[in-house]
Design an enzyme around this catalytic site. Structure first.
Site, PDB file in Angstrom:
ATOM      1  N   SER A  15       0.869  -1.184   0.000  1.00 29.43           N
ATOM      2  CA  SER A  15       0.000   0.000   0.000  1.00 29.43           C
ATOM      3  C   SER A  15       0.897   1.224   0.000  1.00 29.43           C
ATOM      4  O   SER A  15       1.787   1.349   0.849  1.00 29.43           O
ATOM      5  CB  SER A  15      -0.880   0.014   1.248  1.00 29.43           C
ATOM      6  N   HIS A  40      -1.196  -1.705  -4.182  1.00 27.30           N
ATOM      7  CA  HIS A  40      -2.503  -1.570  -3.528  1.00 27.30           C
ATOM      8  C   HIS A  40      -2.799  -0.080  -3.348  1.00 27.30           C
ATOM      9  O   HIS A  40      -2.069   0.617  -2.639  1.00 27.30           O
ATOM     10  CB  HIS A  40      -2.423  -2.289  -2.178  1.00 27.30           C
ATOM     11  N   ASP A  42      -5.138   2.730  -1.905  1.00 27.59           N
ATOM     12  CA  ASP A  42      -6.172   3.009  -0.909  1.00 27.59           C
ATOM     13  C   ASP A  42      -6.893   4.298  -1.295  1.00 27.59           C
ATOM     14  O   ASP A  42      -6.406   5.402  -1.024  1.00 27.59           O
ATOM     15  CB  ASP A  42      -5.532   3.142   0.477  1.00 27.59           C
ATOM     16  N   MET A  44      -9.716   6.870  -0.773  1.00 27.74           N
ATOM     17  CA  MET A  44     -10.543   7.293   0.365  1.00 27.74           C
ATOM     18  C   MET A  44     -11.320   8.550   0.009  1.00 27.74           C
ATOM     19  O   MET A  44     -10.762   9.481  -0.579  1.00 27.74           O
ATOM     20  CB  MET A  44      -9.646   7.588   1.566  1.00 27.74           C
ATOM     21  N   HIS A  73      -8.533  -0.400  -3.606  1.00 26.18           N
ATOM     22  CA  HIS A  73      -9.321  -0.633  -2.391  1.00 26.18           C
ATOM     23  C   HIS A  73     -10.152   0.627  -2.167  1.00 26.18           C
ATOM     24  O   HIS A  73      -9.628   1.639  -1.719  1.00 26.18           O
ATOM     25  CB  HIS A  73      -8.354  -0.923  -1.219  1.00 26.18           C
ATOM     26  N   MET A  75     -12.409   2.839  -0.346  1.00 30.94           N
ATOM     27  CA  MET A  75     -13.044   3.223   0.918  1.00 30.94           C
ATOM     28  C   MET A  75     -13.924   4.423   0.606  1.00 30.94           C
ATOM     29  O   MET A  75     -13.627   5.577   0.944  1.00 30.94           O
ATOM     30  CB  MET A  75     -11.962   3.523   1.964  1.00 30.94           C
ATOM     31  N   MET A 144     -10.319  -6.841   6.537  1.00 30.78           N
ATOM     32  CA  MET A 144      -9.610  -5.735   7.184  1.00 30.78           C
ATOM     33  C   MET A 144      -9.163  -6.167   8.586  1.00 30.78           C
ATOM     34  O   MET A 144      -9.975  -6.633   9.391  1.00 30.78           O
ATOM     35  CB  MET A 144     -10.523  -4.508   7.318  1.00 30.78           C
ATOM     36  N   ASP A 182      -5.509  -6.895   5.233  1.00 29.53           N
ATOM     37  CA  ASP A 182      -5.061  -5.498   5.103  1.00 29.53           C
ATOM     38  C   ASP A 182      -5.087  -4.826   6.469  1.00 29.53           C
ATOM     39  O   ASP A 182      -6.154  -4.660   7.068  1.00 29.53           O
ATOM     40  CB  ASP A 182      -6.008  -4.779   4.130  1.00 29.53           C
ATOM     41  N   GLY A 184      -1.772  -3.537   9.437  1.00 28.20           N
ATOM     42  CA  GLY A 184      -0.850  -3.993  10.479  1.00 28.20           C
ATOM     43  C   GLY A 184      -0.044  -5.224  10.118  1.00 28.20           C
ATOM     44  O   GLY A 184       0.486  -5.908  11.003  1.00 28.20           O
ATOM     45  N   GLY A 204       1.741  -1.820   4.255  1.00 32.17           N
ATOM     46  CA  GLY A 204       1.934  -0.386   4.142  1.00 32.17           C
ATOM     47  C   GLY A 204       3.163   0.048   4.909  1.00 32.17           C
ATOM     48  O   GLY A 204       4.293  -0.007   4.409  1.00 32.17           O
TER      49      GLY A 204
HETATM   50  C1  DX5 Z   1      -6.151   1.260   5.795  1.00 25.04           C
HETATM   51  C2  DX5 Z   1      -5.668   0.806   4.451  1.00 25.04           C
HETATM   52  C3  DX5 Z   1      -4.457  -0.046   4.471  1.00 25.04           C
HETATM   53  C4  DX5 Z   1      -3.292   0.533   5.184  1.00 25.04           C
HETATM   54  C5  DX5 Z   1      -2.181  -0.451   5.318  1.00 25.04           C
HETATM   55  O1  DX5 Z   1      -7.307   1.981   5.628  1.00 25.04           O
HETATM   56  O2  DX5 Z   1      -6.667   0.064   3.790  1.00 25.04           O
HETATM   57  O3  DX5 Z   1      -4.130  -0.497   3.153  1.00 25.04           O
HETATM   58  O4  DX5 Z   1      -2.839   1.721   4.628  1.00 25.04           O
HETATM   59  O5  DX5 Z   1      -1.176   0.153   6.056  1.00 25.04           O
HETATM   60  P1  DX5 Z   1      -0.454  -0.590   7.253  1.00 25.04           P
HETATM   61  O6  DX5 Z   1       0.229  -1.789   6.672  1.00 25.04           O
HETATM   62  O7  DX5 Z   1       0.465   0.439   7.769  1.00 25.04           O
HETATM   63  O8  DX5 Z   1      -1.513  -0.990   8.266  1.00 25.04           O
HETATM   64 ZN    ZN Z   2      -6.146  -0.985   1.857  1.00 21.65          ZN
END
Ligand code: DX5
Ligand code: ZN
Length: 230
Positions: A15, A40, A42, A44, A73, A75, A144, A182, A184, A204
């Site tokens: 990500s 990936h 993200d 938003m 992804h 959101m 998630m 996805d 942590g 990420g």
């Molecule tokens: C959270 C995102 C993830 C996130 C992953 O909303 O969907 O893709 O950025 O980042 P890490 O790996 O730092 O949790």
């Molecule tokens: Zn994501």
């Protein structure tokens, strides 16, 4: 695509949410050269999650620089309006949240119609039962393991039981579905996620904070996941 009986390939999907946006294209190229399987994105909307990121124009501008696939992804609340733009920007997989779609079945069908791979996403608090009726429409389920909106959050291990049950359902029904996780994902958490059934891993902040760089992070995570895969 693998059949339900063969082990599914381990894939590392960085990500770029926490990348330095002033050099986003170069970072994506470096990730590809380091062995990443996908990028990936993200996306938003500031409504479904309390954050804004990038849209289709940014993704489209980077698409010609790389050859690995892009996954989006979303959101985004009621994302139907943005599906065409994401596919046109070069995202071969489009992932929508169960919680964000009033007519989830229709939205997933639309992604397939556009020629992309449909995937459904569920938040940590969302039960698996809420997507049972759409499993025949998707090639991938994204679980998630943080509440969406921000990178760098702590892994929520309780979603592992949901992944185990999902893997059992997929196997019992003979479905051809990847499980992606996805949030942590890092060296201390990836093995447990792999043994619970995930075969694609969004990474990420752990990718960006490895002092030995992207190639080391990618190889280490892939090897930990492979060793833990049953
Ligand atoms: C959270 C995102 C993830 C996130 C992953 O909303 O969907 O893709 O950025 O980042 P890490 O790996 O730092 O949790
Ligand atoms: Zn994501």
């Amino acid at each position: 695509m693998s059949t339900p009986s063969t082990p599914r390939p381990i894939e590392i999907s960085p990500s770029v949410l926490t990348a330095d946006y002033s050099r986003l294209g170069e970072v994506c190229v470096e990730l590809e050269n380091a062995g990443a399987d996908l990028i990936h994105w993200d996306v938003m909307d500031g409504n479904f999650v309390p954050n804004l990121s990038f849209g289709a124009e940014v993704i489209a501008s980077i698409r010609p620089l790389l050859t690995i696939p892009f996954e989006a992804h979303l959101m985004v609340t009621e994302p139907t309006w943005i599906l065409d733009a994401m596919v046109n920007a070069g995202c071969s997989t489009v992932m929508v949240h169960q919680e964000a779609c009033l007519h989830l079945h229709r939205t997933l069908g639309r992604i397939r119609e556009l020629g992309a791979t449909p995937a459904v996403v569920i938040n940590p608090a969302t039960p698996l039962e809420s997507i049972i009726e759409v499993l025949d429409l998707v090639d991938l389920v994204l679980i998630m393991s943080v509440n969406p909106g921000f990178g760098g959050q702590s892994y929520i291990a309780s979603v592992e039981s949901k992944m185990r049950r999902l893997r059992e359902i997929i196997s019992d029904r003979g479905l051809d579905i990847d499980i992606e996780i996805d949030g942590g994902i890092a060296p201390p958490t990836i093995a447990a996620a792999a043994s619970a059934g995930a075969n694609r891993f969004v990474v990420g902040s752990a990718m960006f904070r490895d002092p030995q760089g992207f190639e080391h992070a990618t190889a280490e995570l892939r090897s930990l996941a492979s060793a833990a895969t049953i």
